[in-house]
Each structure stands twice: as C-alpha cells, then as structure tokens.
Design an enzyme around this catalytic site. Structure first.
Site, PDB file in Angstrom:
ATOM      1  N   HIS A 263       1.007  -1.121  -0.002  1.00 51.41           N
ATOM      2  CA  HIS A 263       0.063   0.264  -0.041  1.00 51.41           C
ATOM      3  C   HIS A 263       0.897   0.874   0.437  1.00 51.41           C
ATOM      4  O   HIS A 263       0.705   1.981  -1.081  1.00 51.41           O
ATOM      5  CB  HIS A 263      -0.891  -0.422   1.352  1.00 51.41           C
ATOM      6  CG  HIS A 263      -2.054   1.432   1.594  1.00 51.41           C
ATOM      7  ND1 HIS A 263      -3.013   1.301   0.765  1.00 51.41           N
ATOM      8  CD2 HIS A 263      -1.994   2.103   1.987  1.00 51.41           C
ATOM      9  CE1 HIS A 263      -3.896   2.408   0.886  1.00 51.41           C
ATOM     10  NE2 HIS A 263      -2.462   3.270   1.687  1.00 51.41           N
ATOM     11  N   GLU A 264       1.639   1.337   0.615  1.00 49.76           N
ATOM     12  CA  GLU A 264       2.722   2.670   1.155  1.00 49.76           C
ATOM     13  C   GLU A 264       3.487   2.597   0.083  1.00 49.76           C
ATOM     14  O   GLU A 264       3.159   3.286  -0.942  1.00 49.76           O
ATOM     15  CB  GLU A 264       3.997   2.743   2.364  1.00 49.76           C
ATOM     16  CG  GLU A 264       2.909   2.247   3.570  1.00 49.76           C
ATOM     17  CD  GLU A 264       1.774   3.432   3.443  1.00 49.76           C
ATOM     18  OE1 GLU A 264       1.867   4.907   3.380  1.00 49.76           O
ATOM     19  OE2 GLU A 264       0.256   2.820   4.309  1.00 49.76           O
ATOM     20  N   GLU A 293      -4.977   8.095  -2.602  1.00 52.52           N
ATOM     21  CA  GLU A 293      -4.974   6.452  -2.025  1.00 52.52           C
ATOM     22  C   GLU A 293      -5.448   5.718  -3.652  1.00 52.52           C
ATOM     23  O   GLU A 293      -5.296   4.088  -3.873  1.00 52.52           O
ATOM     24  CB  GLU A 293      -6.482   6.741  -2.085  1.00 52.52           C
ATOM     25  CG  GLU A 293      -6.542   7.054  -0.079  1.00 52.52           C
ATOM     26  CD  GLU A 293      -5.428   6.111   1.137  1.00 52.52           C
ATOM     27  OE1 GLU A 293      -5.536   5.275   0.381  1.00 52.52           O
ATOM     28  OE2 GLU A 293      -4.298   6.803   1.289  1.00 52.52           O
TER      29      GLU A 293
HETATM   30 ZN    ZN Z   1      -3.378   5.313   1.895  1.00 53.51          ZN
END
Ligand code: ZN
Length: 499
Positions: A263-264, A293
């Site tokens: 995710h990061e 996001e």
């Molecule tokens: Zn995030």
C-alpha cells in the site's frame, strides 16, 4: 521585469517553501520511526518553527506581486507554466487568508487534542474528549469561514483534500455505492464459504522484511530514492527525491506487513513518478488524497490480491517460509489474502467492507458540519450507523467513535478520500486493461513495468494539471463513478464466496 524573470523567481520561491516542507516531513518521519520517548517536546518545537518558516515563505507578499505580474501576461506563458501559475495562485490565496495567530492556535490545539485523544481512547472515555473535539470543530468552521466557505464549511474540508470535490457529489457517489455494496456484503457474510483463520504462525521478522523488500522493489519502488522502516501505523512521507515509508511486523500475521508495505509503495511510486525537474512546483505534486489513495489501493488490492500476482510470488513466498507454509494449500493462501470479514475497526477492514466504514464517517461529518449532530451525541449516532452498515455494534467507544486519529488533528473531510480512491483505482484498472492487453501475463511473470508506465504517463507525471474529477475524466473518458468498484468487487469476491 520580464515575464521570464518573474516566472523564474516564482519557481525559486516555491522551491524554497518545498524544501522547508521536506525538512518538516523528515522530522515528522523521524518522530514516528526513531524518536527517543523523552525527546518529543523538542521535536514539537522544531516542527512548529519549521511550519512557521514555511508559512512565512509561502505567504511572502513578494509571491503575491509575482503572481499578479504573471496573471497579467497569460499569453507569454507556456501551457505547463500556466498550470504552475493557476495552482500557485490558488495556494497563495488560501495561505494569506489565514491569520498567523489562527494558524498558531490551531497547531497548539491540535497537539493538545492529539494527546487528549490518545489518553481518552486508551480509557474509552468519550466524555473527556468532548471539549477538545468541540473546539477542533469550531476551529475548522472558523478556517472555512476565513476561506470564504462560511455557508458550506464541509465543502471546504473536502476540497482541501480533493480539489474540486464537494459533499453533494460525494453524497451521490456514496449513495450509489451503498446500494450495491450492502447487499453484496450480506451475501458474502451469509455464504457458507469462510476463509480459515490462524493459518500463519511464527514468521521471522527478518525474513518478512527481506521478502517485502523484494516484492516492492519488483513492483517498481526505487530504493535509491527511498526506504522502508517500521512504525506503529504504516505511512508514506516525502517527495520524488526521497520517499520514507513504513510498515509494521507481526510474527503471526505476515500478510499485514506485506500488504501495508505494498500500500505505502503505491503512495511512494506516485511521488517517485512525478518529474524531478518539477519538484517544488505544482507539476511535481500529487493532485490530492483521493488520487493518492487510488494509487496505493490499486497496487495493494487490484494487483497484489490477484491470482497472477500470486502465481509469480507464491513460489517465492513458499521458498522463504517453507517451514511455516508447509500445511497451507494454494487455495487457502489465496483465500486468506482475500478474506472478507466485517470488523468494527476501519484499519483492519477488508476491501469489501472498508468502504462502509468510510460511508459511516462521511455521514457523521456531514451532520457535524450541518449542525444537526452535537459532538456529545457522536457515540449514539456512530453506533447506530455501525449497526446499520456493518451489522455490528461497538462494545465501547475505543472500538467505535474514538478509533481514528484524524479528527484530533482537525482532519475533517479526509475520510471520503479513501473511498474515492477505491472508486478511482477500479475505474483506472478497467481503463488500463482496455488500453494494454496481456497485463495479467505480465504480472504472472513478475513484470509490472507496463502498468507502472501507464500510471506514470497518465497520472503521476501530470502533477496537479487537473483537479480530482477532471483527472478521472481525462484518463478514463468518464466522470468518477462507483460502478467499476462494484464490478471489480463482484468479479473478485463473487467467485471466492460462491457456495
Ligand atoms: Zn494510504
């Protein structure tokens, strides 16, 4: 003064503010990764001083003079320069409308409210938190009023995170999403098919670290301009020249550290994909949190929870953890990666139910800013919505209204970005599959370069050329819609949970 000289001076001033911002970011990263426990006071002073310096550079009247001069010569600027001018004008007009005393008061109150939140969360004591949160809400409304949004303060809060977005647009998108999502979640919950729990035990941290490093590097993260460390809550900080991201490790939950890191990595690769020569100017900056996001979610969910991804990485995962995975079948592993289980805690939620956590928070924020919900009545409203949307009621406020840090820092209007990001990720996903054939075969060979190249060209390198909704339209040819997210979730999870 020539237009060229004025533009050059503007850019050099923007870059100074940006460099100060990167120092601020680095201190913030260090605070969460390395700071000795009793050194927090000095760090608070350092951060406050830097924020003040940064504000002074960004709001310098000379920047205003340069902008006015350039505003008068639009014909002499190239297209890229006009983007820089338009966004810088917007930023400057905002930064000078906030009185310095207000900025200081807000910073001070945010720091106090953060500590109050941590204390009250630990004790599940909402009553103790009420006065802090009430003042934080008042300050947010005050800020909206300074910026000319007195009549629609929540729109300001949203626009701060996703330029151009409004509460009315989100309300329409979320209503359509809820209508499709709630029945789908109920189908999954009532399915006799369940992902097995307790599959993973005793995964050594050093091996987890090496494995996720290899995975994220193969996805395309450039470790010569970034690194990954450990913090309590994973995050990503920095800009193209230096990205600092974090994950967390649990010996019995290797998928958590891996997916947090992926995710990061999605956030990090967005920043790394902006062009180095534009750093410090709006062309080297992300559009907003929703688009950010969309990048982290796309890599975490659409890519890393897919079969082709695991076709490549499963043999490597098994090689690294042969002792731990001996009794786990391929099917069990894939189901564990895609387990859906409603939970009260947003950060633990799977990608199907996650959106419902956001819809809940959006409802609450809307009412808070409309003045139809008082802060002291938050727990009742929260718990009723949790029951309605997730079918669960918190046993206490720690697992209810006190769970998230955002409001303590005055970050109202931030939550919707997560769900908008999920929608965008799916919309981009179908578009990229239309544009490029054979991506699944690429992934199964461990090659993610064509996907990353597409994201770079269409999104990362565009910087802030478009606002959130424009970007989606320019890239996909359609306005933002939840229909692709609903389609993606059905295609991925329908077959898994069909009895
Ligand atoms: Zn995030």
């Amino acid at each position: 003064m020539t237009t060229e000289a004025a533009y050059a001076e503007l850019v050099s001033r923007l870059k100074r503010a940006h460099v100060l911002g990167t120092v601020n970011g680095l201190l913030g990263w260090d605070e969460q990764v390395n700071l000795p426990p009793d050194s927090a006071d000095l760090r608070g002073e350092q951060l406050a001083l830097l924020a003040e310096l940064q504000h002074a550079v960004a709001s310098d009247p000379r920047v205003g003079e340069l902008l006015t001069l350039l505003d008068g010569q639009p014909g002499e600027l190239a297209a890229d320069q006009r983007v820089v001018l338009k966004c810088s004008r917007r930023d400057y007009d905002r930064v000078v409308k906030l009185p310095p005393e207000f900025v200081r008061e807000k910073a001070r109150h945010s720091s106090q409210t953060f500590h109050a939140w941590a204390r009250c969360k630990a004790a599940a004591d909402f009553a103790g938190y009420v006065p802090f949160l009430e003042k934080q809400l008042e300050l947010a409304k005050q800020e909206a009023a300074y910026l000319g949004y007195a009549a629609a303060p929540y729109d300001y809060m949203i626009d701060r995170h996703d330029p151009g977005m409004t509460a009315a647009v989100i309300e329409r998108l979320f209503a359509e999403l809820t209508e499709g999502l709630v029945p789908f979640m109920r189908e999954i919950v009532s399915s006799p098919v369940k992902a097995r729990t307790g599959l993973f035990r005793g995964f050594p941290v050093e091996q987890q670290r090496a494995f996720l490093h290899a995975v994220t590097e193969r996805l395309g993260f450039n470790y010569r301009r970034g690194r990954i460390d450990v913090s309590l809550h994973p995050f990503c900080e920095g800009s193209a020249a230096d990205i600092r991201m974090t994950t967390r490790f649990d010996k019995d939950n290797p998928l958590d550290s891996l997916f947090s890191a992926i995710h990061e990595t999605g956030h990090g690769m967005y920043e790394q994909g902006t062009r180095l020569e534009h750093q410090g100017t709006p062309l080297g900056q992300a559009v907003g949190m929703g688009v950010h996001e969309s990048q982290s979610r796309l890599w975490e969910n659409q890519v890393a929870r897919s079969r082709p991804f695991w076709r490549f990485f499963e043999p490597r995962f098994r090689e690294t953890f042969s002792a731990q995975l001996g009794a786990v079948s391929s099917d069990e592993l894939y189901r564990a990666v895609n387990a859906v289980r409603p939970t009260l805690i947003r950060v633990d939620a799977d990608e199907v139910t996650y959106n419902l956590h956001i819809i809940l928070r959006f409802e609450i924020e809307k009412r808070l800013f409309a003045g139809t919900l008082a802060v002291q009545d938050l727990p009742t409203a929260w718990n009723a919505l949790a029951q309605e949307l997730l079918g669960l009621t918190p046993a206490n406020d720690r697992e209810g209204v006190l769970q998230d840090v955002h409001w303590s820092g005055g970050m109202f209007g931030y939550f919707p970005s997560y769900c908008l990001g999920n929608m965008m990720a799916s919309q981009f996903w179908y578009k990229v599959h239309g544009d490029l054939t054979g991506l699944e075969e690429d992934f199964a060979r461990g090659d993610f370069s064509r996907l990353l190249g597409w994201l770079r060209r269409n999104i990362h390198e565009q910087g802030r050329r478009h606002d959130t909704q424009e970007l989606v339209k320019v890239v996909t040819g359609e306005p933002l819609t939840p229909k692709y997210l609903l389609r993606y979730l059905r295609e991925r999870y329908g077959p898994l949970y069909r009895a």
